[in-house]
Design an enzyme around this catalytic site. Structure first.
Site, short mmCIF file in Angstrom:
data_model
loop_
_atom_site.label_atom_id
_atom_site.label_comp_id
_atom_site.label_asym_id
_atom_site.label_seq_id
_atom_site.Cartn_x
_atom_site.Cartn_y
_atom_site.Cartn_z
N HIS A 25 0.84 -1.25 -0.15
CA HIS A 25 0.15 -0.03 0.07
C HIS A 25 0.76 1.29 -0.05
CE1 HIS A 25 0.41 1.53 4.16
NE2 HIS A 25 0.85 0.29 4.35
N CYS A 26 0.51 2.27 -0.49
CA CYS A 26 1.01 3.58 -0.45
C CYS A 26 0.08 4.35 0.49
CB CYS A 26 1.31 4.19 -2.00
SG CYS A 26 -0.42 4.35 -2.77
N ALA A 27 0.05 5.79 0.21
CA ALA A 27 -0.34 6.52 1.23
C ALA A 27 -2.03 6.52 0.95
CB ALA A 27 0.00 8.27 1.04
N ARG A 29 -3.69 4.16 -1.35
CA ARG A 29 -4.08 3.05 -2.15
C ARG A 29 -3.66 1.64 -1.82
NH1 ARG A 29 -2.05 5.93 -7.56
NH2 ARG A 29 -1.16 6.86 -6.00
#
Length: 483
Positions: A25-27, A29
């Site tokens: 995961h990113c910030a 998504r």
């Protein structure tokens, strides 16, 4: 929020843990690599309140949950899918295996240039600030700010020095990033970049004048002459040289004894790559880069507003494929050689496309009665106006189709306008409303009018298409009831 329940529902919609090959995961998504995207239950994902949108790009299926929420959902999702902790790089690498050769090449360029964009943006925006101080008639009739207030002249000169640094020493940035991407030591790549802009070399921007005057300095080695030319502001030469450096380094490490590795490998790598760069790779790729820039400028000047309209229409479809990342290299070259090119027209067209995507999404907000869609489209539309279009394009416009059509029509109309008035950027930045500071001072008004055209045409067209879509659905419902 029931994060475990959300994770369970998400995993079920994706086809179960057997269909998930990688996850991170990113910030905002959840980034996934799926074995088969065709079995995803898209309708189920769309109906989930926690899901703000989904899209597929670069071999990854991404689900937007939002800041904070995604961390908690991923924690539960990783346990349910029985996947160990992975970084976004691991997921990118897994997704790359699913791409075709062209997509891999585009991703390669993206991996090289995206990390150095902040430095280029910082330099470019400082350049824009310098232009605001030195442009005549922008704030004061017949004068620039520094002419009206001479005490600010040195401030403008200071800003100009800061602004030029990233472009003068661009090969160092690219050398570091590219060599790292090609599997070599990034610090050797940076050293190669330093070699290519060494002060003892003739400045690359003075090459044309020196060639005309017959004053090109050379090294004379065993009767062979090597031109002492720098590569300030170039892209292709350092990309090619970095690739060669990485391959030479990795090959040497396989044959040089470990006791001598730290001594001989860097020495031979830099020396051999340096010789190849100045004798063969540099001159050939410099010529190729000049041809590329000249060809783009010729196309822009020849096709005029018609070419601009076509580019504007196609820009969003190009973004869908991910190939817009390859334009970063072209834009960087246009900006690095700004004295010849006048700036980047690509940025202005990208901004028109982003504004149009945001306007189409806000038109959906104005016409829909779905409360969840209203919440998603409001945030996504504003984000697109500020230059971040993925939530709007993938989460709303492409799914509903007609907003995407409205957006590309608006982008085409506005791109024709900004091309006709030669609107160009002198810096990279957020391609949208904040992009004003990146535009040449004399073209700022035309840029603002272009954004207004993009917004108005996309918004109105989307509303018209929405009404037609509603009529179609009404007729379909009537036929079903009659049957």
């Amino acid at each position: 929020m029931d994060y475990k329940g959300i994770a369970q529902e998400t995993l079920a919609a994706l086809g179960g843990k057997e269909n998930v090959a990688a996850a991170a995961h990113c910030a905002t998504r959840l980034r996934l690599v799926l074995n088969d995207e065709s079995i995803v239950d898209q309708a189920k994902l769309d109906s989930m309140e926690a899901v703000k949108g989904t899209f597929s790009t670069g071999g990854q299926f991404q689900i937007i949950f939002g800041s904070g929420t995604v961390n908690s959902v991923y924690k539960e999702f990783a346990q349910l899918s029985e996947l160990s902790e992975m970084s976004t790089k691991d997921v990118k690498d897994a997704g790359t295996k699913k791409l075709n050769p062209l997509q891999r090449f585009v991703k390669l360029l993206s991996d090289i240039f995206v990390p150095i964009i902040p430095a280029i943006v910082a330099g470019g925006l400082l350049m824009g600030l310098n232009n605001l101080l030195t442009a005549e008639d922008l704030f004061i009739s017949g004068k620039s700010v520094i002419e009206a207030y001479p005490g600010m002249a040195d401030l403008a000169a200071l800003i100009n020095t800061f602004a030029n640094a990233a472009f003068v020493f661009l090969p160092i940035l690219i050398g570091f990033s590219a060599t790292q991407r090609f599997g070599g030591n990034p610090y050797l790549g940076a050293a190669l970049g330093m070699l290519m802009v060494h002060p003892d070399l003739l400045n690359g921007w003075g090459y044309g004048g020196a060639l005309v005057n017959g004053e090109i300095p050379v090294w004379k080695i065993f009767g062979y002459e090597i031109e002492k030319i720098g590569y300030q502001g170039t892209v292709l030469p350092v990309l090619a040289a970095s690739y060669i450096l990485a391959k030479i380094e990795t090959s040497l490490r396989k044959v040089v004894p470990s006791a001598l590795d730290n001594l001989l490998t860097p020495l031979l790598t830099i020396f051999v790559t340096g010789i190849l760069t100045f004798t063969l790779v540099g001159p050939v790729t410099r010529a190729a880069g000049n041809l590329l820039s000249d060809g783009i400028i010729w196309l822009y000047d020849t096709t005029g507003f018609i070419g601009g309209a076509v580019f504007g229409l196609l820009y969003a479809p190009v973004v869908i494929t991910g190939m817009h990342h390859s334009l970063i290299a072209v834009e960087t070259q246009l900006l690095a050689d700004i004295a010849k090119t006048g700036g980047s027209f690509i940025f202005a067209i990208a901004a028109m496309s982003n504004i149009a995507q945001g306007a189409a999404t806000l038109a959906v907000l104005a016409t829909t009665k779905d409360s969840k869609l209203k919440g998603t489209s409001s945030a996504a539309g504003i984000s697109a106006l500020l230059g971040i279009t993925e939530p709007a394009m993938f989460g709303i416009n492409l799914k509903m189709r007609y907003p995407f059509i409205g957006a590309i029509i608006g982008a085409g109309a506005a791109s024709a306008f900004v091309t006709f008035f030669k609107v160009k950027a002198v810096a990279l930045g957020a391609a949208g409303l904040p992009g004003i500071i990146s535009i040449k001072p004399g073209a700022i008004v035309s840029y603002i009018i272009g954004m207004a055209i993009a917004f108005a045409v996309a918004f109105i067209t989307t509303i018209i298409l929405a009404k037609r879509e509603a009529k179609k659905e009404g007729r379909s419902a009537g036929k079903s009831a009659a049957a």
